[in-house]
Design a protein around this motif. Structure first.
Motif, PDB file in Angstrom:
ATOM      1  N   ARG A 128       0.801  -1.215   0.000  1.00 57.44           N
ATOM      2  CA  ARG A 128       0.000   0.000   0.000  1.00 57.44           C
ATOM      3  C   ARG A 128       0.839   1.273   0.000  1.00 57.44           C
ATOM      4  O   ARG A 128       0.453   2.274  -0.590  1.00 57.44           O
ATOM      5  CB  ARG A 128      -0.945  -0.004   1.207  1.00 57.44           C
ATOM      6  CG  ARG A 128      -1.900   1.164   1.256  1.00 57.44           C
ATOM      7  CD  ARG A 128      -3.030   0.902   2.221  1.00 57.44           C
ATOM      8  NE  ARG A 128      -3.883  -0.183   1.733  1.00 57.44           N
ATOM      9  CZ  ARG A 128      -4.843  -0.754   2.451  1.00 57.44           C
ATOM     10  NH1 ARG A 128      -5.045  -0.379   3.693  1.00 57.44           N
ATOM     11  NH2 ARG A 128      -5.588  -1.712   1.931  1.00 57.44           N
ATOM     12  N   ALA A 161       5.556   2.663  -3.563  1.00 57.95           N
ATOM     13  CA  ALA A 161       5.264   3.154  -4.916  1.00 57.95           C
ATOM     14  C   ALA A 161       5.770   2.224  -6.014  1.00 57.95           C
ATOM     15  O   ALA A 161       5.034   1.942  -6.978  1.00 57.95           O
ATOM     16  CB  ALA A 161       5.834   4.554  -5.090  1.00 57.95           C
ATOM     17  N   ILE A 174       3.449  -0.692  -6.266  1.00 56.25           N
ATOM     18  CA  ILE A 174       2.161  -0.298  -6.848  1.00 56.25           C
ATOM     19  C   ILE A 174       2.270  -0.249  -8.369  1.00 56.25           C
ATOM     20  O   ILE A 174       1.423  -0.781  -9.098  1.00 56.25           O
ATOM     21  CB  ILE A 174       1.713   1.075  -6.301  1.00 56.25           C
ATOM     22  CG1 ILE A 174       1.414   0.980  -4.801  1.00 56.25           C
ATOM     23  CG2 ILE A 174       0.493   1.585  -7.060  1.00 56.25           C
ATOM     24  CD1 ILE A 174       1.106   2.307  -4.148  1.00 56.25           C
ATOM     25  N   GLN A 230      -3.853   7.206  -3.589  1.00 56.22           N
ATOM     26  CA  GLN A 230      -3.338   6.024  -4.272  1.00 56.22           C
ATOM     27  C   GLN A 230      -4.281   5.576  -5.384  1.00 56.22           C
ATOM     28  O   GLN A 230      -3.829   5.128  -6.444  1.00 56.22           O
ATOM     29  CB  GLN A 230      -3.136   4.894  -3.256  1.00 56.22           C
ATOM     30  CG  GLN A 230      -1.962   5.149  -2.314  1.00 56.22           C
ATOM     31  CD  GLN A 230      -1.849   4.087  -1.234  1.00 56.22           C
ATOM     32  OE1 GLN A 230      -2.836   3.466  -0.866  1.00 56.22           O
ATOM     33  NE2 GLN A 230      -0.641   3.887  -0.723  1.00 56.22           N
ATOM     34  N   GLN A 281      -3.666   7.686  -8.276  1.00 58.22           N
ATOM     35  CA  GLN A 281      -2.422   7.270  -8.906  1.00 58.22           C
ATOM     36  C   GLN A 281      -2.647   6.038  -9.787  1.00 58.22           C
ATOM     37  O   GLN A 281      -2.160   5.964 -10.920  1.00 58.22           O
ATOM     38  CB  GLN A 281      -1.379   6.967  -7.830  1.00 58.22           C
ATOM     39  CG  GLN A 281      -0.010   6.563  -8.369  1.00 58.22           C
ATOM     40  CD  GLN A 281       0.946   6.181  -7.247  1.00 58.22           C
ATOM     41  OE1 GLN A 281       0.537   5.948  -6.114  1.00 58.22           O
ATOM     42  NE2 GLN A 281       2.225   6.119  -7.562  1.00 58.22           N
TER      43      GLN A 281
END
Length: 372
Positions: free
Chosen positions: A194, A197, A200, A240, A243
């Motif tokens: 989570r 980056a 993700i 997020q 993103q």
């Protein structure tokens, strides 16, 4: 003084008691007759273009018709409202020409009303407003962004609808005939990734690579979430999610542009799209069509999706689903906590297919009818 002159003029013209109709009389209206802006209609000389028999029929019909009858004939809401208000004030009319003096009316409105009544008498089909509205670019703009042209709609064979949250991404691939060709959901973020980056980015890249190819990708245009006085965790998740959506937009648009360039090289005269094929559909469409609103809250509709995927017909506008081989088993083998996201992706795809591509008249009527 001006009002007195108008009332006197009206009294002479109609030959009726001025005071009886003062509630709905207006000053002399002028309208352009041929659309050129040169000639003008003058109510002192204008005559309705109907035979005596037609005028007798129209007068009797107007005096007895209800708002429900007018709505059935696709008369505009403005005309219905003004006519019903006038009838409530003055009762019945003695002459058809009195309609010209209803507040808010004009020659065009009266002729439109009369023509609708005559079409109904003669048994002619009334033009379907739902289809007309759908074909009108302003209505399409209200349903999707960016606007999709009719020529572009004819070029679409498959659509992938996408539903994304910070925790997972679901998609449904639906062809032009509403067959569900693919339906899947994958987890995105967990407690370990989570706040990482690079993880993700890698995860989104990996999951996006398995989203099927299609002529067009659709997802809902979510309203901006208010992040005032909310927990820090909620703000982080919202950031997020933004993103992730940004990554998906870039990845899908890149894929589509690559495909479009290849198609234009292979097919001479291929349809050129004025924009990318990543479409945002208005968020209110799905809950309205699938009745997913309870009070101010939107439900997941998992039970409804399960029943639709099992082949049941539960909605008047939606035939039993044609589900591709293996898709049904894949759907029902997914845990309900994830399957509810697949349900949302399915609803988005079906709504877009029937409202935008097939232009299903029953669907369009639901969308243009105010919610009760």
């Amino acid at each position: 003084m001006l009002r007195r002159l108008c009332l006197c003029h009206r009294h002479i013209l109609l030959g009726r008691n001025v005071m009886q109709h003062a509630a709905y009389s207006t000053s002399i209206k002028r309208n352009y007759g041929d659309g050129s802006g040169n000639s003008q209609y003058d109510l002192t000389t204008y005559k309705l273009p109907f035979t005596p028999d037609e005028q007798n029929y129209l007068l009797a019909t107007v005096n007895t018709i209800t708002s429900a009858d007018l709505a059935r004939l696709k008369v505009t809401k403005r005309i219905i409202k003004q006519l019903m208000k006038s009838k409530a004030e003055v009762g019945s009319y003695a002459e058809l020409s009195e309609l010209l003096y209803i507040n808010g009316f004009g020659i065009k409105a009266v002729e439109s009303l009369c023509n609708a009544l005559l079409r109904d008498r003669d048994g002619e089909e009334v033009e379907d407003d739902a289809t007309n509205i759908m074909l009108h670019k302003n209505f399409r703009k209200r349903l999707v962004k960016p606007r999709v042209d009719v020529a572009q709609l004819e070029d679409i064979r498959t659509v992938v609808s996408v539903h994304v949250t910070a925790g997972c991404l679901a998609w449904a691939k639906i062809d032009r005939g509403s067959q569900v060709e693919d339906l899947s959901v994958e987890e995105l973020l967990n407690s370990e990734s989570r706040f990482d980056a690079p993880k993700i980015y890698d995860k989104v890249m990996d999951v996006a690579s398995r989203i099927p190819d299609a002529d067009l990708y659709v997802w809902e245009e979510k309203n901006n979430q208010q992040l005032i006085k909310v927990p820090l965790g909620t703000i982080i998740i919202a950031m997020q999610l933004a993103q992730i959506k940004g990554m998906l937009m870039v990845l899908l648009e890149s894929r589509l542009k690559r495909d479009i360039m290849r198609e234009e090289e292979e097919v001479e005269g291929a349809v050129k799209w004025s924009s990318g094929r990543l479409i945002y559909m208005k968020e209110s469409i799905v809950p309205k069509l699938f009745m997913l609103k309870r009070g101010g809250e939107r439900t997941s509709g998992l039970k409804l999706a399960d029943e639709l995927m099992s082949g049941q017909q539960l909605l008047s506008w939606l035939p039993p689903l044609d589900v591709g081989e293996g898709v049904q088993d894949c759907y029902f083998s997914t845990h309900p906590s994830l399957r509810r996201h697949s349900a949302t992706a399915l609803f988005i795809g079906l709504a877009f297919n029937h409202a935008i591509i097939q232009q299903n008249v029953d669907v369009l009527r639901k969308l243009i009818t105010p919610s009760v």
